[in-house]
Design a protein around this motif. Structure first.
Motif, PDB file in Angstrom:
ATOM      1  N   LEU A  38       0.802  -1.094   0.057  1.00 25.69           N
ATOM      2  CA  LEU A  38      -0.067   0.123  -0.123  1.00 25.69           C
ATOM      3  C   LEU A  38       1.039   1.174   0.102  1.00 25.69           C
ATOM      4  CD1 LEU A  38      -2.489  -0.975   2.497  1.00 25.69           C
ATOM      5  CD2 LEU A  38      -2.992  -1.168   0.087  1.00 25.69           C
ATOM      6  N   VAL A  39       0.460   2.187  -0.444  1.00 26.05           N
ATOM      7  CA  VAL A  39       1.181   3.525  -0.744  1.00 26.05           C
ATOM      8  C   VAL A  39       0.748   4.259   0.713  1.00 26.05           C
ATOM      9  CG1 VAL A  39       1.281   5.887  -1.671  1.00 26.05           C
ATOM     10  CG2 VAL A  39       0.791   3.786  -3.045  1.00 26.05           C
ATOM     11  N   PRO A  40       1.816   4.541   1.551  1.00 25.41           N
ATOM     12  CA  PRO A  40       1.521   5.145   2.880  1.00 25.41           C
ATOM     13  C   PRO A  40       0.692   6.476   2.591  1.00 25.41           C
ATOM     14  CG  PRO A  40       3.599   4.353   2.903  1.00 25.41           C
ATOM     15  CD  PRO A  40       3.373   4.268   1.473  1.00 25.41           C
ATOM     16  N   PRO A  41      -0.220   6.751   3.447  1.00 27.17           N
ATOM     17  CA  PRO A  41      -0.829   8.006   3.252  1.00 27.17           C
ATOM     18  C   PRO A  41       0.179   9.355   3.459  1.00 27.17           C
ATOM     19  CG  PRO A  41      -2.166   6.752   4.708  1.00 27.17           C
ATOM     20  CD  PRO A  41      -0.968   5.999   4.494  1.00 27.17           C
ATOM     21  N   SER A  42       1.286   9.047   4.442  1.00 27.51           N
ATOM     22  CA  SER A  42       2.009  10.244   4.528  1.00 27.51           C
ATOM     23  C   SER A  42       2.842  10.453   3.389  1.00 27.51           C
ATOM     24  CB  SER A  42       3.046   9.664   5.453  1.00 27.51           C
ATOM     25  OG  SER A  42       3.760   8.588   5.201  1.00 27.51           O
ATOM     26  N   VAL A  43       2.994   9.642   2.382  1.00 25.10           N
ATOM     27  CA  VAL A  43       3.776   9.788   0.874  1.00 25.10           C
ATOM     28  C   VAL A  43       2.782  10.678   0.069  1.00 25.10           C
ATOM     29  CG1 VAL A  43       4.653   8.813  -0.988  1.00 25.10           C
ATOM     30  CG2 VAL A  43       5.294   7.683   1.227  1.00 25.10           C
ATOM     31  N   LEU A  44       1.662  10.388  -0.040  1.00 27.33           N
ATOM     32  CA  LEU A  44       0.635  10.995  -0.785  1.00 27.33           C
ATOM     33  C   LEU A  44       0.517  12.456  -0.192  1.00 27.33           C
ATOM     34  CD1 LEU A  44      -2.239   8.286  -1.111  1.00 27.33           C
ATOM     35  CD2 LEU A  44      -0.636   9.245  -2.951  1.00 27.33           C
ATOM     36  N   ALA A  45       0.344  12.661   1.093  1.00 30.35           N
ATOM     37  CA  ALA A  45       0.397  13.881   1.838  1.00 30.35           C
ATOM     38  C   ALA A  45       1.516  14.809   1.489  1.00 30.35           C
ATOM     39  CB  ALA A  45       0.204  13.746   3.238  1.00 30.35           C
ATOM     40  N   GLU A  46       2.845  14.097   1.533  1.00 30.00           N
ATOM     41  CA  GLU A  46       3.848  14.764   1.470  1.00 30.00           C
ATOM     42  C   GLU A  46       3.958  15.491   0.044  1.00 30.00           C
ATOM     43  OE1 GLU A  46       8.780  14.163   1.311  1.00 30.00           O
ATOM     44  OE2 GLU A  46       7.371  12.530   0.898  1.00 30.00           O
ATOM     45  N   ALA A  47       3.592  14.566  -0.911  1.00 28.47           N
ATOM     46  CA  ALA A  47       3.603  15.112  -2.394  1.00 28.47           C
ATOM     47  C   ALA A  47       2.614  16.155  -2.640  1.00 28.47           C
ATOM     48  CB  ALA A  47       3.442  13.940  -3.215  1.00 28.47           C
ATOM     49  N   ASP A  48       1.369  16.290  -1.785  1.00 29.24           N
ATOM     50  CA  ASP A  48       0.037  17.108  -2.068  1.00 29.24           C
ATOM     51  C   ASP A  48       0.812  18.272  -1.181  1.00 29.24           C
ATOM     52  OD1 ASP A  48      -2.301  17.930  -2.967  1.00 29.24           O
ATOM     53  OD2 ASP A  48      -2.730  17.907  -0.792  1.00 29.24           O
ATOM     54  N   HIS A  49       1.390  18.162  -0.262  1.00 29.73           N
ATOM     55  CA  HIS A  49       1.812  19.400   0.454  1.00 29.73           C
ATOM     56  C   HIS A  49       2.826  20.116  -0.372  1.00 29.73           C
ATOM     57  CE1 HIS A  49       2.552  22.062   4.019  1.00 29.73           C
ATOM     58  NE2 HIS A  49       3.817  21.827   3.959  1.00 29.73           N
ATOM     59  N   ALA A  50       3.788  19.409  -0.893  1.00 27.79           N
ATOM     60  CA  ALA A  50       5.025  19.911  -1.553  1.00 27.79           C
ATOM     61  C   ALA A  50       4.490  20.811  -2.989  1.00 27.79           C
ATOM     62  CB  ALA A  50       6.033  18.957  -1.903  1.00 27.79           C
ATOM     63  N   LEU A  51       3.422  19.995  -3.418  1.00 26.61           N
ATOM     64  CA  LEU A  51       2.919  20.669  -4.753  1.00 26.61           C
ATOM     65  C   LEU A  51       2.487  22.210  -4.504  1.00 26.61           C
ATOM     66  CD1 LEU A  51       1.712  17.639  -6.530  1.00 26.61           C
ATOM     67  CD2 LEU A  51       3.565  19.112  -7.495  1.00 26.61           C
ATOM     68  N   THR A  52       1.393  22.095  -3.135  1.00 20.74           N
ATOM     69  CA  THR A  52       0.726  23.261  -2.826  1.00 20.74           C
ATOM     70  C   THR A  52       1.879  24.408  -2.423  1.00 20.74           C
ATOM     71  OG1 THR A  52      -1.094  22.007  -2.136  1.00 20.74           O
ATOM     72  CG2 THR A  52      -0.918  24.219  -1.484  1.00 20.74           C
ATOM     73  N   ASP A  53       2.761  23.992  -1.714  1.00 21.19           N
ATOM     74  CA  ASP A  53       3.891  24.892  -1.294  1.00 21.19           C
ATOM     75  C   ASP A  53       4.742  25.437  -2.659  1.00 21.19           C
ATOM     76  OD1 ASP A  53       3.136  24.855   1.377  1.00 21.19           O
ATOM     77  OD2 ASP A  53       5.192  23.573   1.974  1.00 21.19           O
ATOM     78  N   ALA A  54       4.888  24.887  -3.567  1.00 11.64           N
ATOM     79  CA  ALA A  54       5.267  25.374  -4.574  1.00 11.64           C
ATOM     80  C   ALA A  54       4.440  26.017  -5.743  1.00 11.64           C
ATOM     81  CB  ALA A  54       6.141  24.126  -5.233  1.00 11.64           C
ATOM     82  N   GLY A  55       3.285  26.076  -5.295  1.00 11.49           N
ATOM     83  CA  GLY A  55       2.150  26.868  -6.209  1.00 11.49           C
ATOM     84  C   GLY A  55       2.014  26.118  -7.518  1.00 11.49           C
ATOM     85  N   LEU A  56       2.284  24.675  -7.306  1.00 11.53           N
ATOM     86  CA  LEU A  56       1.846  23.851  -8.549  1.00 11.53           C
ATOM     87  C   LEU A  56       0.611  22.952  -8.474  1.00 11.53           C
ATOM     88  CD1 LEU A  56       5.819  22.745  -8.902  1.00 11.53           C
ATOM     89  CD2 LEU A  56       4.498  24.176 -10.513  1.00 11.53           C
ATOM     90  N   ALA A  57      -0.189  22.974  -7.437  1.00 16.30           N
ATOM     91  CA  ALA A  57      -1.400  22.093  -7.228  1.00 16.30           C
ATOM     92  C   ALA A  57      -2.069  22.571  -8.377  1.00 16.30           C
ATOM     93  CB  ALA A  57      -1.855  22.413  -5.747  1.00 16.30           C
ATOM     94  N   GLY A  58      -2.726  21.680  -9.252  1.00 14.69           N
ATOM     95  CA  GLY A  58      -3.648  21.752 -10.423  1.00 14.69           C
ATOM     96  C   GLY A  58      -2.932  22.622 -11.516  1.00 14.69           C
ATOM     97  N   ASN A  59      -1.416  22.481 -11.447  1.00 20.92           N
ATOM     98  CA  ASN A  59      -0.945  22.955 -12.597  1.00 20.92           C
ATOM     99  C   ASN A  59      -0.093  21.751 -13.136  1.00 20.92           C
ATOM    100  OD1 ASN A  59       0.728  24.240 -14.566  1.00 20.92           O
ATOM    101  ND2 ASN A  59       1.433  25.876 -13.239  1.00 20.92           N
ATOM    102  N   GLU A  60      -0.257  20.747 -13.526  1.00 20.35           N
ATOM    103  CA  GLU A  60       0.363  19.563 -14.009  1.00 20.35           C
ATOM    104  C   GLU A  60       1.232  19.893 -15.034  1.00 20.35           C
ATOM    105  OE1 GLU A  60      -2.835  19.819 -13.835  1.00 20.35           O
ATOM    106  OE2 GLU A  60      -3.342  18.250 -11.905  1.00 20.35           O
ATOM    107  N   GLU A  61       1.039  20.852 -16.091  1.00 21.58           N
ATOM    108  CA  GLU A  61       1.700  21.167 -16.931  1.00 21.58           C
ATOM    109  C   GLU A  61       3.157  21.693 -16.558  1.00 21.58           C
ATOM    110  OE1 GLU A  61       1.821  23.937 -21.068  1.00 21.58           O
ATOM    111  OE2 GLU A  61      -0.200  23.263 -20.337  1.00 21.58           O
ATOM    112  N   GLY A  62       3.065  22.643 -15.648  1.00 18.64           N
ATOM    113  CA  GLY A  62       4.041  23.189 -15.172  1.00 18.64           C
ATOM    114  C   GLY A  62       5.035  22.617 -14.240  1.00 18.64           C
ATOM    115  N   PHE A  63       4.334  21.565 -13.540  1.00 15.96           N
ATOM    116  CA  PHE A  63       5.109  20.782 -12.788  1.00 15.96           C
ATOM    117  C   PHE A  63       5.846  19.720 -13.524  1.00 15.96           C
ATOM    118  CE2 PHE A  63       5.303  16.336 -10.824  1.00 15.96           C
ATOM    119  CZ  PHE A  63       6.285  16.544  -9.855  1.00 15.96           C
TER     120      PHE A  63
END
Length: 74
Positions: A38-63
């Motif tokens: 299973l993918v640990p929820p902490s790994v998913l949360a880390e990725a989500d948080h990092a994308l949000t902090d970088a201003g990339l959440a919802g901007n897959e093309e830029g990411f």
């Protein structure tokens, strides 16, 4: 305009994504009949948080442009 050097937050987002990618790959590479990985929820949360902090959440093309510039063979 995108700069040639990633910010710390952009780099953290790419690194978190790569950790998530490696975790998911490990789950699919498990031998047949093995307990599912299973993918640990902490790994998913880390990725989500990092994308949000970088201003990339919802901007897959830029990411993915950043990801390709940092890890072109990926």
């Amino acid at each position: 305009m995108q700069t040639a050097v990633m910010t710390d937050r952009e780099r953290a987002a790419v690194q978190a994504y790569l950790r998530l990618l490696h975790t998911v790959r490990a789950a699919f590479d498990a031998p047949p009949g093995a307990r599912p990985v299973l993918v640990p929820p902490s790994v998913l949360a880390e990725a989500d948080h990092a994308l949000t902090d970088a201003g990339l959440a919802g901007n897959e093309e830029g990411f993915f442009r950043l990801l390709e510039s940092w890890c072109p063979e990926g």
